[in-house]
Design a protein around this motif. Structure first.
Motif, PDB file in Angstrom:
ATOM      1  N   LEU A   1       0.919  -1.141   0.193  1.00 24.70           N
ATOM      2  CA  LEU A   1      -0.022   0.075  -0.096  1.00 24.70           C
ATOM      3  C   LEU A   1       0.756   1.158  -0.022  1.00 24.70           C
ATOM      4  CD1 LEU A   1      -3.205   1.027   0.077  1.00 24.70           C
ATOM      5  CD2 LEU A   1      -2.722   1.292   2.598  1.00 24.70           C
ATOM      6  N   VAL A   2       0.508   2.289  -0.935  1.00 26.79           N
ATOM      7  CA  VAL A   2       0.975   3.691  -0.845  1.00 26.79           C
ATOM      8  C   VAL A   2       2.767   3.654  -0.933  1.00 26.79           C
ATOM      9  CG1 VAL A   2       0.975   5.869   0.320  1.00 26.79           C
ATOM     10  CG2 VAL A   2      -1.362   4.294  -0.049  1.00 26.79           C
TER      11      VAL A   2
ATOM     12  N   GLU B   1      -5.413   7.579  -2.105  1.00 26.32           N
ATOM     13  CA  GLU B   1      -4.243   7.061  -2.431  1.00 26.32           C
ATOM     14  C   GLU B   1      -3.151   8.120  -2.682  1.00 26.32           C
ATOM     15  OE1 GLU B   1      -2.251   3.118  -4.171  1.00 26.32           O
ATOM     16  OE2 GLU B   1      -3.171   4.536  -5.570  1.00 26.32           O
TER      17      GLU B   1
ATOM     18  N   GLU C   1      -2.259  10.490   0.398  1.00 21.50           N
ATOM     19  CA  GLU C   1      -1.502   9.667   1.258  1.00 21.50           C
ATOM     20  C   GLU C   1       0.145   9.542   0.477  1.00 21.50           C
ATOM     21  OE1 GLU C   1      -4.403   6.874   3.766  1.00 21.50           O
ATOM     22  OE2 GLU C   1      -3.598   6.007   1.885  1.00 21.50           O
TER      23      GLU C   1
ATOM     24  N   ALA D   1       5.801  -3.144   3.682  1.00 20.30           N
ATOM     25  CA  ALA D   1       5.215  -3.446   5.179  1.00 20.30           C
ATOM     26  C   ALA D   1       3.474  -3.785   5.226  1.00 20.30           C
ATOM     27  CB  ALA D   1       5.297  -2.325   6.086  1.00 20.30           C
ATOM     28  N   ALA D   2       2.809  -2.846   4.355  1.00 21.66           N
ATOM     29  CA  ALA D   2       1.379  -3.319   4.293  1.00 21.66           C
ATOM     30  C   ALA D   2       1.070  -3.966   3.245  1.00 21.66           C
ATOM     31  CB  ALA D   2       0.800  -1.982   4.627  1.00 21.66           C
ATOM     32  N   ARG D   3       0.856  -5.333   3.181  1.00 21.89           N
ATOM     33  CA  ARG D   3       0.634  -6.024   1.968  1.00 21.89           C
ATOM     34  C   ARG D   3      -0.862  -5.689   1.665  1.00 21.89           C
ATOM     35  NH1 ARG D   3       2.920 -10.189  -0.707  1.00 21.89           N
ATOM     36  NH2 ARG D   3       4.637 -10.173   0.629  1.00 21.89           N
ATOM     37  N   VAL D   4      -1.194  -5.561   0.296  1.00 25.77           N
ATOM     38  CA  VAL D   4      -2.605  -5.578  -0.335  1.00 25.77           C
ATOM     39  C   VAL D   4      -2.897  -7.021  -0.739  1.00 25.77           C
ATOM     40  CG1 VAL D   4      -3.955  -4.787  -1.966  1.00 25.77           C
ATOM     41  CG2 VAL D   4      -2.150  -3.432  -1.223  1.00 25.77           C
TER      42      VAL D   4
END
Ligand code: FAD
Ligand code: AMP
Lengths: 259, 320
Positions: B72-73, B99, B102, B181-184
């Motif tokens: 993400l982003v 998005e 961000e 770090a933040a997986r979609v």
């Protein structure tokens, strides 16, 4: 599980708001100041997680002395304690600078999860979780309509146009919530009484090791040059339906060359 | 001429770019020569190139990797930060989607820059116009640190063609662990609609609590379809289960700025106005002559929506 909830005090979005012509910052005197509504949903989510999994819920706010009212509301909903960062020098800071202050304050707390609202009703920027994720190297799980935390992993449904994205990250992480995620509780009488005895720690920039020269309008990364009220719309036409309302509507649209 | 980076937002439905990308390209031309940045899965640039050329992209930086879509982003911000370091552009312009805002925020921290979100206009000197407090206040502002970053609000700039070379340049994508770090895990579409997208539509017809039931929203849909419009809803209508949340207009819903906004059975609470009061023309249908929505309306009809709206729909359809 220890959770920090970021809350902001904002002028009530239901009343007329304006900027202060003296320094082009949000005029806090012009409207009732309230806890940013969407932050209540973040706090409710934290309280539910605590009830299910144990731990402590700490409220963190950066704002003037009056923000104590917003903190009190959060404590009466059920948060355990609060940290209130307040310092004259912070006045006039932009989002980039505020995120540096919040990041420093978070650096002095222990947490598995940081929760915040998806949008402050005064700035309407929806950027704080991204700013903090970048500064703290935390996974960003923003815009949640659903959150589950299990086995050190947070899963979120990020609300999107016409659906959602399923996101996943290891803790610690930062999650922002929309008002679709839960229904915040009202403070009970017992909660309101208990809040009066809960600890609120005040911190200044010196406590956070922040040079006052790096915050406030003087070193902001952007500035408001001027502002005006939206020019009042010309008097509109109002007609009463006497069986011909639909026709009048279509005549108007035809006059505007829309149909 | 100064180089201005413009982040491309692809069309999620596939094929080309979102209209808001063309608006960002158009706005960026006030500051210099746009270089489009495609950061996405392999194949994204090929889909976008034709439109980017038509709307003024002298260059197209192609940063393609599955990891950009899988996280993400943060990956997009990293790609832009690398380009800012390498090319020292005059500014970065980004479509103002959730998005996009961000990405702008993370890029600002990475590059020590200021950023302005939801701008409706960028002047050649870099001054931007924004609205504050739900459209009630108009603000001029500027960035005072680093490389100015702007996110451009949808439907505020008219996209105008300006053919350019769109010369492709490949960018090597090397993402840090922090960006992954933040997986979609999944992208789920729940509501598919044949109607125009709410934030991009030229006409929006919205229904409120006055519509009274989910079934009766067909009255709103009927008028919308006769006009080729998108359908919106007030929060009260959404909370009552009349219409899905995706279509909520207002402070905690979508911000729309169409040519024509028709509010039906909506009282006009300040949080609803927040999402629609910059619409060019506003029409209201409400049975309460005192409803605050009439203060905003260019044309208001005091009457029962159940008779006024179907009659209007029929007349519009008959005109075709
Ligand atoms: C934090 C927060 C965020 C919010 N965000 C949003 C948001 O994003 N969007 C939003 O819309 N609201 C939002 N609200 C809610 C907002 O305050 C209002 O409650 C809401 O907009 C009211 O919706 P409504 O106009 O449909 O309903 P009501 O206020 O109940 O109005 C219904 C209207 O319909 C009319 N009516 C009834 N029957 C008929 C009929 N047969 N024919 C014609 N007219 C009829 C009535 O006269 C009335 O004016 C938010 C509130 C808060 C606190
Ligand atoms: N000064 C602040 N103190 C604490 N939390 C804040 C502050 N500013 C923003 N936040 C949090 O960040 C969220 C998003 O704010 P914004 O990016 O300004 O729209 C809010 O809902 C709050 O939870």
């Amino acid at each position: 599980m220890n959770i920090v909830v970021l809350v902001k005090q904002v002028p009530d979005s239901g009343s007329e708001r304006t900027l202060d012509p003296a320094d082009n910052t949000v005029a806090r005197g012009s409207a009732d100041n309230v806890l940013n509504e969407i932050d209540e949903y973040a706090l409710e989510e934290a309280l539910q997680l605590k009830e299910a999994q144990g731990g402590e819920v700490t409220i963190l706010t950066v704002g003037p002395d009056s923000a104590a009212d917003a903190i009190r509301k959060g404590l009466s909903m059920g948060a355990d304690r609060a940290v209130h960062v307040t310092d004259e020098a912070i006045h006039g800071s932009d989002a980039v600078q505020t995120s540096a202050v919040l990041a420093a304050a978070l650096g002095q707390l222990e947490y598995d999860l940081v929760l915040c609202g998806a949008e402050a009703t005064d700035s309407q920027m929806s950027v704080m979780p991204a700013l903090l994720a970048e500064r703290l190297g935390l996974p960003q799980l923003s815009g949640a309509r659903k959150l589950t935390v299990d086995g050190g992993v947070a899963k979120v449904e990020r609300q999107t146009d016409g659906g959602y994205w399923a996101l996943e990250a290891p803790l610690p992480a930062i999650v922002s919530t929309w008002d679709t995620i839960n229904e915040p509780r009202y403070p009970s009488f017992k909660g309101i009484m208990a809040a009066k005895k809960k600890p609120v720690e005040k911190k200044t920039l010196a406590d956070l090791g922040i040079d006052p020269g790096t915050v406030g309008a003087g070193s902001a990364t952007s500035e408001v040059l001027d502002f005006t009220g939206r020019p009042p719309k010309g008097e509109g036409v109002k007609v009463v339906d006497e069986g011909d309302g639909g026709a009048k509507l279509v005549d108007y649209l035809a006059g505007q060359k829309i149909v | 001429m100064a180089e201005v980076l413009v982040l491309v937002e692809g069309n999620p439905a596939g094929g080309g770019v979102r209209k808001i990308t063309l608006e960002a390209l158009t706005a960026a031309r006030a500051l210099g020569e746009p270089s489009a940045v495609v950061a996405g899965a392999p194949g994204s640039a090929a889909e976008a190139r034709e439109q980017l050329a038509e709307y003024g992209a002298a260059k197209v930086y192609v940063a393609e990797s599955d990891d950009i879509e899988n996280f993400l982003v943060a990956p997009k911000a990293e790609v832009l930060a690398q380009l800012v370091a390498d090319r020292s552009p005059a500014a970065v312009v980004i479509p103002s989607s959730p998005e996009g805002k961000e990405v702008a925020a993370r890029l600002a921290v990475k590059t020590g820059s200021g950023f302005l979100t939801d701008v409706t206009e960028i002047a050649p000197d870099g001054t931007a116009t924004q609205t504050a407090f739900a459209g009630a206040t108009i603000v001029h502002s500027r960035v005072t640190a680093g490389t100015p970053i702007y996110t451009v609000r949808g439907n505020s700039v008219t996209p105008t063609p300006a053919p350019a070379a769109a010369a492709e340049e490949t960018v090597t994508v090397q993402l840090s662990d922090a960006a992954k770090a933040a997986r979609v895990v999944d992208r789920v579409v729940e509501q598919k609609s044949s109607r125009p997208e709410l934030t991009e539509a030229a006409i929006v017809v919205s229904g409120g609590r006055g519509v009274a039931s989910a079934e009766n929203f067909s009255v709103i849909e009927g008028l919308a379809d006769s006009l080729g419009a998108a359908v919106g809803a007030s929060r009260a209508a959404v909370d009552s289960g009349f219409y899905p949340h995706t279509f909520q207009v207002g402070q905690t819903g979508k911000t729309v700025s169409p040519q024509l906004y028709i509010a039906v059975g909506i009282s006009g609470a300040i949080q609803h106005r927040a999402g629609m009061q910059t619409s060019k023309t506003i029409v209201a249908v409400n049975k309460d002559p005192e409803a605050p929505i009439f203060e905003l309306a260019d044309f208001g009809i005091v009457g029962d929506l159940n008779t006024v709206v179907p009659a209007a729909t029929e007349l519009i359809t008959a005109r075709k």
